[in-house]
Design a protein around this motif. Sequence first.
Motif, PDB file in Angstrom:
ATOM      1  N   THR A   1       5.168 -22.547 -20.357  1.00 31.86           N
ATOM      2  CA  THR A   1       5.030 -21.184 -19.826  1.00 31.86           C
ATOM      3  C   THR A   1       4.974 -21.195 -18.298  1.00 31.86           C
ATOM      4  O   THR A   1       5.489 -20.279 -17.655  1.00 31.86           O
ATOM      5  CB  THR A   1       3.788 -20.487 -20.404  1.00 31.86           C
TER       6      THR A   1
ATOM      7  N   ASN B   1       0.236 -16.414 -19.595  1.00 33.15           N
ATOM      8  CA  ASN B   1       0.093 -17.273 -20.778  1.00 33.15           C
ATOM      9  C   ASN B   1      -0.304 -18.695 -20.398  1.00 33.15           C
ATOM     10  O   ASN B   1      -0.995 -19.372 -21.173  1.00 33.15           O
ATOM     11  CB  ASN B   1       1.394 -17.265 -21.578  1.00 33.15           C
TER      12      ASN B   1
ATOM     13  N   ARG C   1      -3.919 -18.614 -20.366  1.00 33.69           N
ATOM     14  CA  ARG C   1      -4.449 -18.541 -21.740  1.00 33.69           C
ATOM     15  C   ARG C   1      -4.445 -19.912 -22.406  1.00 33.69           C
ATOM     16  O   ARG C   1      -5.427 -20.311 -23.033  1.00 33.69           O
ATOM     17  CB  ARG C   1      -3.605 -17.549 -22.551  1.00 33.69           C
ATOM     18  N   TYR C   2      -3.351 -20.644 -22.249  1.00 31.01           N
ATOM     19  CA  TYR C   2      -3.262 -21.945 -22.918  1.00 31.01           C
ATOM     20  C   TYR C   2      -4.149 -22.997 -22.245  1.00 31.01           C
ATOM     21  O   TYR C   2      -4.774 -23.814 -22.929  1.00 31.01           O
ATOM     22  CB  TYR C   2      -1.807 -22.416 -22.958  1.00 31.01           C
TER      23      TYR C   2
END
Length: 507
Positions: free
Chosen positions: A231, A239, A242-243
């Motif tokens: 990403t 993202n 987020r990861y």
Amino acid sequence: MKYYSIHKTIVFTLLLLVLTGSTFSCKKALENKLTNDTYADTFWKSAGDVNGALLGAYGLFRKSMNQNSCFFIWGDAPVGLFNSDEGSNLNRVYLEGFFGVPYREEGAHNWTNWYRVVDVSNLVIEHVTKMPDDKFTGDQKKLFLGEAYFLRALSYFYMTRVWGDLPLQLTATTTADQAKYIGRTDAATILKQIIADAQKASSLLSWESLTNYARRRASKGAALALLAHATAWQNDYANTVRYTDSLISRTDLLHLQPRGSIRLVFKNTDEPENIFVISSKNSENEASEWTEFSFSATIAFITVSNGYIANMPMSVPQYYPPKSKIDILYGADTTDTRKGEFFKASPFGDINKPSLVKYSDIAYQNPSTKSDPRSESNLIVFRLADMILLKAEALNALSRDGEALTSVNTVRARAGAAPLASSGLALKKNILEERQRELIGEGHNYFDIIRNSFQMDKGGPNYFTQLTPWAMSVERFKQKGYLWPIHNSILNANRLINQNPWWMGKY
């Protein structure tokens, strides 16, 4: 020769390994020969068969990373933190940005070995999906499929960052009739497939695999780390946050090494900072040996001198980080312990040409005489410090500089370095420099520069000019000159494959 030079024998070589009692050994996987497909009808019958095929795939992945030290040649050599005294065959890559790298073409320009990993992964996905559930115990079937999706995604991720558009093969090739000529799919579609595969791998794999396999095989954590990088490559930084957060929050499984012990991540696979590593255990026939030809040597033999480790082949490493560049990179901050942990000068050699000692774990075949050294250091694909710094990069891109500083300073605090206090584009550059300080020699730094320069042809920052000794012109960038050339054997075998534009007529 078909679409990407896969020989069908390699697939059944891996199957034969299980029938003969395989270990997690790349050497054995590549030395056995099987010239027919008679085992295809009888092989995929048990969980042991599947496990053996996956172990072969990991072995092929190790070979792909190690061949001509390509992960280092791609990810570190162009950045210019390493010098060489061996002339234009080595120094043009960092002085001029010329990626011809003579004598290293099989590793740096040829994707054949990577597609072998893809093909074995496709085989596992195809056959395991059809196998009855009662052939497996517990979550075995799900975990095996997760590993195959992860290895396929990771292989494509390495390839697309190096060569851009690729032949996209998502079905197994087991017979000559199934092989066909395939052209290149655009890199954006390849990246979408990588993310889809990595998401599927994450849903199938478990956190427990981090500890069950000593971080040497795929896990949910490894899949999330791949998603974080993929990403970021898309500049989909929301993202990425987020990861990376999903990994950083698992303090029960992952945490940074204590200050002064960072180098242990290269020695021991199961250190809590590691997420996914490729091990090189001599006891399991994985370790690399010196071959009397430096261009085919693995990274330990080209970055560690015999003045630091006995009976290494070179008195001055083929690639060494000059003391002057180390001093500039780490600045006047004498409290940063990484300078002492990562670099060692030979007591008998030039103190200005030290070794990178991340890869200095050596086993001797003859311990009494310390002769016939074998490289045992891990190749680290993902570790937590990488994720924390990737999060910092993403937060900065999202104009959340306060949080970005918290992340980057977490890694600096572990090293004993003073905190940063910049913002905006200055902070972006500082984060990239911090990734160089922390991840030097681990195959990341050139890719870091590429993904942060994707807008340079639209007036965005050009970090090639800021962070390498050579200049990337807008013209070269538009012609995808940040990519590497494709090996002539691939071009000659398949007329649907064209050379990357910048390298036409130059390679």
